[in-house]
Design a protein around this motif. Structure first.
Motif, short mmCIF file in Angstrom:
data_model
loop_
_atom_site.label_atom_id
_atom_site.label_comp_id
_atom_site.label_asym_id
_atom_site.label_seq_id
_atom_site.Cartn_x
_atom_site.Cartn_y
_atom_site.Cartn_z
N THR A 1 0.78 -1.24 0.00
CA THR A 1 0.00 0.00 0.00
C THR A 1 0.81 1.28 0.00
N ARG A 2 2.00 1.30 0.53
CA ARG A 2 2.74 2.56 0.65
C ARG A 2 3.23 3.02 -0.72
N ARG A 3 2.86 4.25 -1.08
CA ARG A 3 3.18 4.80 -2.40
C ARG A 3 4.37 5.77 -2.29
N TYR A 4 5.52 5.34 -2.77
CA TYR A 4 6.73 6.16 -2.76
C TYR A 4 6.93 6.76 -4.15
N ALA A 5 7.25 8.03 -4.18
CA ALA A 5 7.71 8.66 -5.41
C ALA A 5 9.23 8.61 -5.37
N GLU A 6 9.84 8.31 -6.51
CA GLU A 6 11.30 8.31 -6.58
C GLU A 6 11.76 8.50 -8.01
N HIS A 7 13.06 8.69 -8.17
CA HIS A 7 13.62 8.94 -9.50
C HIS A 7 13.56 7.69 -10.37
N THR A 8 13.44 7.89 -11.68
CA THR A 8 13.46 6.77 -12.61
C THR A 8 14.89 6.34 -12.90
N ALA A 9 15.79 7.28 -12.91
CA ALA A 9 17.23 7.07 -13.12
C ALA A 9 17.91 8.35 -12.63
#
Length: 162
Positions: free
Chosen positions: A127-135
């Motif tokens: 359930t936890r939605r993390y935003a992060e870099h693609t590269a």
């Protein structure tokens, strides 16, 4: 001798690939580096693995309404732009990780979705939605859309690291 050299070189290359978090630590290792209550590594952030140079890094986050004005309160169900900007002297590429949680319950606070090409969403622990870099990105600006939680959900805490 040549066979040993190529074997050793191959093993080192494989180790670097397996240890790398080029596409984000949530994607690569299922880890939180945001400083949130789910950071089970004792507050360890990105610099725990990304070091070796002298950096002076700062992170700025902004929550903006549809007109681009910075807001400090949300309207339940409304859509906002959430920006994470990482700046650093001496860096040639940037990465980040962020999460939005309801204060107290630590439930997801609304819904983050990627808006810029250099950001993505990774779901951990179902359930936890993390935003992060693609590269690693030459730009330190990462942009997401955020749909605020239902009215009366409470205070939202945004956690981010870069």
């Amino acid at each position: 001798m040549t066979k040993t050299f190529f074997t050793l070189t191959g093993l080192i290359g494989l180790a670097l690939i397996l240890m790398s978090n080029d596409t984000g630590v949530a994607t690569e290792a299922g880890k939180d580096r945001t400083g949130s209550p789910f950071n089970a590594t004792g507050g360890q952030q990105c610099n725990a693995c990304h070091s070796g140079a002298s950096f002076s890094t700062s992170i700025t986050t902004r929550l903006k309404d549809t007109s681009g004005a910075i807001v400090t309160e949300y309207l339940g169900g409304a859509t906002y732009t959430y920006e994470v900007e990482v700046t650093s002297t001496g860096a040639t590429a940037y990465g980040f990780q962020a999460i939005a949680l309801i204060s107290g319950s630590n439930a997801n606070a609304g819904t983050l979705s990627a808006s810029s090409a250099n950001s993505k969403i990774k779901v951990l622990v179902t359930t936890r939605r993390y935003a992060e870099h693609t590269a690693p990105s030459a730009s330190g600006l990462f942009v997401m859309n955020w749909v605020a939680p239902a009215p009366g959900s409470g205070t939202v805490n945004f956690y981010a690291a870069g």
